[in-house]
Design a protein around this motif. Structure first.
Motif, PDB file in Angstrom:
ATOM      1  N   ARG A 142       0.808  -1.224   0.000  1.00  0.00           N
ATOM      2  CA  ARG A 142       0.000   0.000   0.000  1.00  0.00           C
ATOM      3  C   ARG A 142       0.842   1.275   0.000  1.00  0.00           C
ATOM      4  N   GLY A 143       2.145   1.150   0.258  1.00  0.00           N
ATOM      5  CA  GLY A 143       2.956   2.358   0.279  1.00  0.00           C
ATOM      6  C   GLY A 143       4.378   2.103   0.735  1.00  0.00           C
ATOM      7  N   VAL A 144       5.174   3.175   0.716  1.00  0.00           N
ATOM      8  CA  VAL A 144       6.569   3.080   1.141  1.00  0.00           C
ATOM      9  C   VAL A 144       6.998   4.389   1.791  1.00  0.00           C
ATOM     10  N   ILE A 145       7.719   4.273   2.892  1.00  0.00           N
ATOM     11  CA  ILE A 145       8.327   5.419   3.576  1.00  0.00           C
ATOM     12  C   ILE A 145       9.827   5.350   3.354  1.00  0.00           C
ATOM     13  N   ILE A 146      10.405   6.465   2.911  1.00  0.00           N
ATOM     14  CA  ILE A 146      11.837   6.535   2.635  1.00  0.00           C
ATOM     15  C   ILE A 146      12.419   7.663   3.479  1.00  0.00           C
ATOM     16  N   ASN A 147      13.125   7.303   4.527  1.00  0.00           N
ATOM     17  CA  ASN A 147      13.724   8.292   5.404  1.00  0.00           C
ATOM     18  C   ASN A 147      15.160   8.587   4.980  1.00  0.00           C
ATOM     19  N   VAL A 188       9.468   0.310   4.666  1.00  0.00           N
ATOM     20  CA  VAL A 188      10.251   1.420   5.231  1.00  0.00           C
ATOM     21  C   VAL A 188      11.729   1.182   4.939  1.00  0.00           C
ATOM     22  N   ASN A 189      12.361   2.160   4.333  1.00  0.00           N
ATOM     23  CA  ASN A 189      13.798   2.099   4.053  1.00  0.00           C
ATOM     24  C   ASN A 189      14.432   3.455   4.345  1.00  0.00           C
ATOM     25  N   THR A 190      15.741   3.459   4.507  1.00  0.00           N
ATOM     26  CA  THR A 190      16.457   4.705   4.801  1.00  0.00           C
ATOM     27  C   THR A 190      17.645   4.869   3.859  1.00  0.00           C
ATOM     28  N   ILE A 191      17.746   6.047   3.271  1.00  0.00           N
ATOM     29  CA  ILE A 191      18.915   6.419   2.476  1.00  0.00           C
ATOM     30  C   ILE A 191      19.944   7.039   3.417  1.00  0.00           C
ATOM     31  N   VAL A 192      21.202   6.599   3.285  1.00  0.00           N
ATOM     32  CA  VAL A 192      22.281   7.107   4.135  1.00  0.00           C
ATOM     33  C   VAL A 192      23.306   7.793   3.228  1.00  0.00           C
ATOM     34  N   PRO A 193      23.109   9.096   2.955  1.00  0.00           N
ATOM     35  CA  PRO A 193      24.009   9.787   2.018  1.00  0.00           C
ATOM     36  C   PRO A 193      25.373  10.079   2.623  1.00  0.00           C
ATOM     37  N   GLY A 194      26.362  10.144   1.732  1.00  0.00           N
ATOM     38  CA  GLY A 194      27.671  10.655   2.101  1.00  0.00           C
ATOM     39  C   GLY A 194      27.732  12.144   1.808  1.00  0.00           C
ATOM     40  N   LEU A 195      28.814  12.592   1.189  1.00  0.00           N
ATOM     41  CA  LEU A 195      28.979  14.002   0.851  1.00  0.00           C
ATOM     42  C   LEU A 195      28.278  14.280  -0.476  1.00  0.00           C
ATOM     43  N   ILE A 196      27.170  14.986  -0.409  1.00  0.00           N
ATOM     44  CA  ILE A 196      26.365  15.285  -1.592  1.00  0.00           C
ATOM     45  C   ILE A 196      26.460  16.779  -1.897  1.00  0.00           C
ATOM     46  N   HIS A 197      26.642  17.102  -3.178  1.00  0.00           N
ATOM     47  CA  HIS A 197      26.821  18.494  -3.583  1.00  0.00           C
ATOM     48  C   HIS A 197      25.489  19.236  -3.554  1.00  0.00           C
ATOM     49  N   VAL A 233      13.739   6.690  -6.298  1.00  0.00           N
ATOM     50  CA  VAL A 233      12.865   6.067  -7.288  1.00  0.00           C
ATOM     51  C   VAL A 233      13.022   4.547  -7.246  1.00  0.00           C
ATOM     52  N   PHE A 234      14.267   4.081  -7.165  1.00  0.00           N
ATOM     53  CA  PHE A 234      14.515   2.643  -7.117  1.00  0.00           C
ATOM     54  C   PHE A 234      13.852   2.004  -5.899  1.00  0.00           C
ATOM     55  N   ILE A 235      14.001   2.638  -4.733  1.00  0.00           N
ATOM     56  CA  ILE A 235      13.403   2.104  -3.509  1.00  0.00           C
ATOM     57  C   ILE A 235      11.885   2.035  -3.645  1.00  0.00           C
ATOM     58  N   ALA A 236      11.292   3.095  -4.187  1.00  0.00           N
ATOM     59  CA  ALA A 236       9.838   3.119  -4.348  1.00  0.00           C
ATOM     60  C   ALA A 236       9.371   2.034  -5.315  1.00  0.00           C
ATOM     61  N   GLU A 237      10.123   1.824  -6.377  1.00  0.00           N
ATOM     62  CA  GLU A 237       9.694   0.894  -7.416  1.00  0.00           C
ATOM     63  C   GLU A 237       9.933  -0.570  -7.050  1.00  0.00           C
ATOM     64  N   ILE A 246      20.567   2.137   3.215  1.00  0.00           N
ATOM     65  CA  ILE A 246      21.438   2.039   2.043  1.00  0.00           C
ATOM     66  C   ILE A 246      22.382   3.232   1.997  1.00  0.00           C
ATOM     67  N   ARG A 247      23.674   2.965   2.135  1.00  0.00           N
ATOM     68  CA  ARG A 247      24.669   4.019   2.010  1.00  0.00           C
ATOM     69  C   ARG A 247      24.864   4.376   0.542  1.00  0.00           C
TER      70      ARG A 247
END
Length: 257
Positions: A142-147, A188-197, A233-237, A246-247
């Motif tokens: 029914r849905g996805v949460i991406i933190n 539910v998934n979490t993106i773990v960014p590094g150094l993003i411009h 987009v990948f996580i949602a799809e 995901i780092r």
């Protein structure tokens, strides 16, 4: 999840990583609600993408009534909520103890309230609406949460105490929240960014910028907001991706300073 016709909430969607994700979702045929406090930037995004595709709500993510009213407003405008991206966040630079004294409690709590409490606050009300959706796939989804966390939540540097604590909390919420919401068909998934411009990096001296680039293992550069959006987009799809942090960081491992 096929993003065409779906509805996403993106906090911090008026700039940076959030804005790139709004653009990526709309390109896939989704409708997007921007939760932000920068109305001018949000209106620029709406002007580029169209008012039929994007709406704006002035939201303090740490305030219960502000978030609840906004989420209700999204359902009233677009009919549902299928995706929730939490990007809204702030940083600070202060040590636990320094020559100036102990870390001010107000500064610590401000970061925790926006980054950690705000993420939880938006997620819970978005999940409530997702649970009302008819299943969108054969798995009963029914849905996805991406933190959004940060590598600082794992390898916090000197002076990142409050920020690291808040992002470590987001990482820690990921699996329990995925387990809590499994019976409703909400991932539910979490993106773990590094150094993003982001625009912040435009203000630092070139030598400092190059030093940051050189600290990345490979590719030796800062990440781009579009790469975070691509991962969203990948996580949602991908309907089988659940409970993961995901780092996205070019294999960087932050040093103490």
């Amino acid at each position: 999840m096929d993003l065409a016709g779906k509805v996403a909430i993106v906090t911090g969607g008026a700039s940076g990583l959030g804005r790139a994700t709004v653009e990526a979702y709309v390109a896939k045929g989704a409708k997007v609600a921007i939760f932000d406090m920068n109305e001018a930037n949000a209106n620029e995004v709406i002007g580029n993408l169209g008012a039929d595709n994007v709406g704006f709500w002035n939201v303090n993510v740490a305030d219960e009534s502000s978030v609840k009213e906004a989420v209700d407003g999204v359902v009233a405008k677009f009919g549902a909520v299928h995706i929730c991206n939490n990007f809204a966040g702030i940083g600070s630079a202060c040590k636990t103890l320094s020559k100036k004294g102990v870390h001010p409690m107000d500064d610590y709590m401000k970061v925790i309230n926006v980054n950690l409490v705000g993420t939880f606050n938006v997620s819970r009300f978005a999940a409530e609406k997702m649970a009302d959706n008819d299943p969108i796939n054969s798995d009963g989804g029914r849905g996805v949460i991406i933190n959004t966390a940060s590598i600082a939540g794992m390898e916090g540097q000197v002076g990142q105490l409050a920020y690291s604590a808040s992002k470590g909390g987001v990482i820690g919420m990921t699996l329990p929240m995925a387990r809590d919401l499994a019976s409703y068909g909400v991932r539910v998934n979490t993106i773990v960014p590094g150094l993003i411009h982001t625009p912040l990096f435009e203000t630092i001296p070139e030598q400092a910028y190059k030093s940051l680039e050189n600290s990345v293992c490979y590719p030796r550069r800062l990440g781009q907001p579009s790469e975070i959006a691509h991962l969203s987009v990948f996580i949602a799809e991908n309907d089988y991706l659940n409970g993961e942090c995901i780092r996205l960081d070019g294999a960087i491992r932050m040093q103490p300073r």
